[in-house]
Design a protein around this motif. Structure first.
Motif, short mmCIF file in Angstrom:
data_model
loop_
_atom_site.label_atom_id
_atom_site.label_comp_id
_atom_site.label_asym_id
_atom_site.label_seq_id
_atom_site.Cartn_x
_atom_site.Cartn_y
_atom_site.Cartn_z
N LEU A 310 0.80 -1.22 0.00
CA LEU A 310 0.00 0.00 0.00
C LEU A 310 0.84 1.27 0.00
O LEU A 310 0.29 2.37 0.05
N LYS A 311 2.15 1.10 -0.06
CA LYS A 311 3.06 2.26 -0.09
C LYS A 311 2.86 3.17 1.13
O LYS A 311 2.97 4.39 1.04
N LEU A 312 2.57 2.58 2.25
CA LEU A 312 2.43 3.37 3.47
C LEU A 312 3.82 3.74 4.00
O LEU A 312 4.73 2.90 3.99
N PRO A 313 3.99 4.96 4.46
CA PRO A 313 5.34 5.43 4.86
C PRO A 313 5.75 4.95 6.24
O PRO A 313 6.15 5.74 7.10
N MET A 314 5.65 3.66 6.48
CA MET A 314 5.93 3.14 7.81
C MET A 314 7.42 3.15 8.15
O MET A 314 7.79 3.40 9.30
N ALA A 315 8.26 2.87 7.16
CA ALA A 315 9.70 2.87 7.43
C ALA A 315 10.16 4.27 7.84
O ALA A 315 10.94 4.42 8.79
N ASP A 316 9.70 5.27 7.13
CA ASP A 316 10.06 6.65 7.48
C ASP A 316 9.54 7.02 8.86
O ASP A 316 10.19 7.74 9.62
N CYS A 317 8.36 6.53 9.17
CA CYS A 317 7.74 6.85 10.45
C CYS A 317 8.55 6.24 11.60
O CYS A 317 8.81 6.91 12.62
N ILE A 318 8.96 5.00 11.42
CA ILE A 318 9.80 4.35 12.43
C ILE A 318 11.13 5.11 12.55
O ILE A 318 11.63 5.38 13.65
N ALA A 319 11.71 5.45 11.40
CA ALA A 319 13.00 6.15 11.40
C ALA A 319 12.89 7.49 12.14
O ALA A 319 13.74 7.83 12.96
N ASP A 320 11.84 8.25 11.84
CA ASP A 320 11.67 9.54 12.50
C ASP A 320 11.55 9.39 14.02
O ASP A 320 12.09 10.18 14.78
N LEU A 321 10.82 8.37 14.41
CA LEU A 321 10.62 8.15 15.85
C LEU A 321 11.95 7.79 16.53
O LEU A 321 12.25 8.26 17.63
N LEU A 322 12.74 6.98 15.86
CA LEU A 322 14.03 6.57 16.43
C LEU A 322 15.02 7.73 16.48
O LEU A 322 15.92 7.76 17.31
N MET A 323 14.84 8.68 15.57
CA MET A 323 15.78 9.80 15.51
C MET A 323 15.38 10.95 16.42
O MET A 323 16.18 11.86 16.67
N ALA A 324 14.13 10.94 16.90
CA ALA A 324 13.61 12.11 17.60
C ALA A 324 14.35 12.39 18.91
O ALA A 324 14.54 13.53 19.31
N GLY A 325 14.77 11.35 19.59
CA GLY A 325 15.49 11.54 20.85
C GLY A 325 14.56 11.78 22.02
O GLY A 325 13.42 12.20 21.86
N GLY A 326 15.04 11.47 23.21
CA GLY A 326 14.24 11.64 24.41
C GLY A 326 13.22 10.52 24.56
O GLY A 326 13.09 9.67 23.69
N GLU A 327 12.52 10.53 25.68
CA GLU A 327 11.53 9.49 25.91
C GLU A 327 10.25 9.82 25.18
O GLU A 327 9.83 10.96 25.11
N PHE A 328 9.60 8.80 24.68
CA PHE A 328 8.36 8.98 23.92
C PHE A 328 7.21 9.38 24.84
O PHE A 328 7.09 8.88 25.95
N ARG A 329 6.36 10.26 24.34
CA ARG A 329 5.15 10.64 25.08
C ARG A 329 3.94 10.47 24.17
O ARG A 329 3.96 10.89 23.02
N ARG A 330 2.90 9.85 24.70
CA ARG A 330 1.66 9.74 23.92
C ARG A 330 1.02 11.11 23.79
O ARG A 330 1.02 11.90 24.72
N GLY A 331 0.46 11.38 22.61
CA GLY A 331 -0.16 12.68 22.37
C GLY A 331 -1.21 12.59 21.29
O GLY A 331 -1.86 11.55 21.12
N GLU A 332 -1.40 13.66 20.58
CA GLU A 332 -2.43 13.72 19.55
C GLU A 332 -2.11 12.73 18.42
O GLU A 332 -0.98 12.65 17.97
N VAL A 333 -3.14 12.04 17.99
CA VAL A 333 -2.95 10.99 16.99
C VAL A 333 -3.13 11.53 15.58
O VAL A 333 -4.04 12.32 15.31
N THR A 334 -2.26 11.10 14.69
CA THR A 334 -2.42 11.35 13.26
C THR A 334 -2.71 10.02 12.58
O THR A 334 -1.95 9.06 12.75
N GLN A 335 -3.83 9.95 11.86
CA GLN A 335 -4.15 8.73 11.12
C GLN A 335 -3.69 8.89 9.67
O GLN A 335 -3.93 9.93 9.05
N ILE A 336 -3.03 7.87 9.17
CA ILE A 336 -2.51 7.91 7.80
C ILE A 336 -3.30 6.95 6.93
O ILE A 336 -3.43 5.76 7.25
N GLY A 337 -3.82 7.45 5.83
CA GLY A 337 -4.58 6.62 4.90
C GLY A 337 -3.74 6.15 3.73
O GLY A 337 -2.52 6.33 3.70
N TYR A 338 -4.40 5.57 2.75
CA TYR A 338 -3.68 5.04 1.59
C TYR A 338 -4.57 5.10 0.37
O TYR A 338 -5.76 5.36 0.48
#
Lengths: 338, 96
Positions: A310-338
């Motif tokens: 489905l060409k969903l940008p999951m790899a980029d999303c994982i990469a961005d999360l790993l690069m963000a730094g600091g501890e993760f915090r739950r917040g506002e959700v973004t839903q991605i379609g296809y």
């Protein structure tokens, strides 16, 4: 959590063969991230791990000339690392001692990092417990299938005798039975009836899970990557191979994108928070009445097949999360379609 | 953390590329086997066959490469089950 930056180091713990990781490695490199991918089987023969506060604090992982300052980690992706390999010359008793020491030492050093983990293995180990997931989901107001968990054949026999709708058998620990020496064998969720009476005595060998079969309009595989949701519709009722368990087909009958209802998004965030997970792949049935039924959450579920199909940008999303730094915090959700 | 840092080696896809030799198991309908095995059909496949064309890990690029140099980027992460004459597939996240 901030925007992705390339100041930190991304550590990926997995075995050499893990095609789900490869696109993320490519994405990280494209974003100029410093990425180090190691398997725990490299330790101790091909990898050094050091932590010391003699002459200043330092935490270090050394492998093939890659010298990783663990205090600079922005993210750790705990995928599928395999066991430490102490070599053929060490005795079994010594290996057991060495393994325990390594678990304490490396586990403790890595646990002391303050970066984002996808996911921490100790949290994974609890979060993947299906009875626990079902209990939390029910408490949060999600509908779940009525479930019998037992090793008592009489309980199963009684359920089958009184059930007014089909019942399925489902494994707790996933759909694969491993036969060392060959490919794993698939174990799908299976509709069972009186024909299983001849096997009922085998229920006593270990815990078994039986659930009411819920009529489906379609199913949803929801991949949660941080605060980004990727709900994918699977029209599982369109083929016999996928009608009971959509894992039964090689090419899935995807449906058009349908965003999750806001109420379900909120409950899913609460579930993820209670399980303390950054990443999970969750399965839902959507009934003909449009009701979502929670089936399970897979803390280390794969996603690359949807990335591919489905060409969903999951790899980029994982990469961005790993690069963000600091501890993760739950917040506002973004839903991605296809 | 201390007891969960590495998953059980057989609860990974490792066995897809590195066979662990073992004689063929008991029949699926053997009463000594857990209930789940009644629903799992399996024919022993030669470990060498299982390793054909699986490629190798490139330690420099840190990704798996298939024969011919291409990346397995975006490959279906599905597990083949059953024998070669009656192949079946399971989406690999069935493992977890």
């Amino acid at each position: 959590m901030g925007e992705p930056s390339n100041d930190g180091v991304v550590l990926i713990l997995t075995q050499d063969f893990d095609p789900t990781v490869d696109p993320v490695v490519h994405s990280l490199k494209a974003k100029d991230a410093e990425v180090v991918r190691v398997d725990l089987s490299y330790f101790p023969q091909k990898m050094y791990v050091t932590a010391s506060d003699f002459d200043g604090e330092r935490r270090r992982l050394l492998h093939r000339g890659r010298d990783v300052d663990l205090s600079r980690l922005s993210g750790v992706w705990y995928r599928r690392p395999t066991a430490f390999d102490f070599g053929p010359d060490m005795g079994e008793a010594e290996k057991q001692f060495a393994r325990n020491e390594a678990l304490q030492g490396i586990g403790g050093i890595l646990r002391a990092t303050t970066c984002t983990w996808i996911n921490r293995p100790d949290l994974d180990a609890v979060a993947e417990l299906k009875p626990y997931q079902l209990d939390i989901a029910k408490r949060l107001g999600m509908r779940t299938p009525k479930t019998l968990m037992t090793n008592d054949p009489e309980e199963v026999s009684a359920l089958l005798a009184r059930a007014d709708r089909p019942v399925v058998y489902k494994a707790f620990s996933g759909g694969v039975i491993h036969y060392p020496g060959s490919f794993p064998s698939g174990l799908f969720t299976t509709v069972v009836g009186e024909e299983i009476n001849e096997h009922l005595d085998r229920v006593r060998h270990t815990m078994c899970m039986f659930q009411e079969y819920i009529e489906k309009a379609y199913e949803v595989r929801l991949t949660v990557i941080g605060n980004t949701f990727f709900p994918v519709v699977i029209r599982s009722q369109e083929t016999d191979a996928t009608s009971v368990d959509w894992r039964g087909a090689n090419h899935l009958p995807y449906g058009d994108y349908v965003p999750l209802p806001e109420d379900l998004v909120k409950k899913t965030q609460l579930l993820m928070a209670e399980l303390d997970l950054v990443y999970a792949a969750l399965d839902f049935i959507v009934t003909p009445d449009g009701e979502y039924v929670f089936l399970e959450a897979n803390p280390n579920g794969q996603f690359m097949w949807m990335y591919h199909d489905l060409k969903l940008p999951m790899a980029d999303c994982i990469a961005d999360l790993l690069m963000a730094g600091g501890e993760f915090r739950r917040g506002e959700v973004t839903q991605i379609g296809y | 953390m201390t007891t969960t840092l590495a998953r059980h080696p057989l609860r990974t896809s490792l066995s897809m590329t590195f066979g662990h030799e073992e004689a063929a198991p008991l029949p699926a309908d053997d009463p000594s086997r857990p209930f789940a095995y009644a629903f799992a059909t399996w024919t022993c496949e030669d470990a060498e066959e299982a390793q054909d064309d699986t490629g190798h890990y490139n330690e420099e690029t840190q990704v798996w490469e298939i024969p011919g140099g291409g990346y397995t980027m975006g490959v279906y992460t599905k597990t083949r089950t059953g024998c070669s004459c009656h192949p079946d597939y399971v989406t690999d996240d069935a493992c977890f």
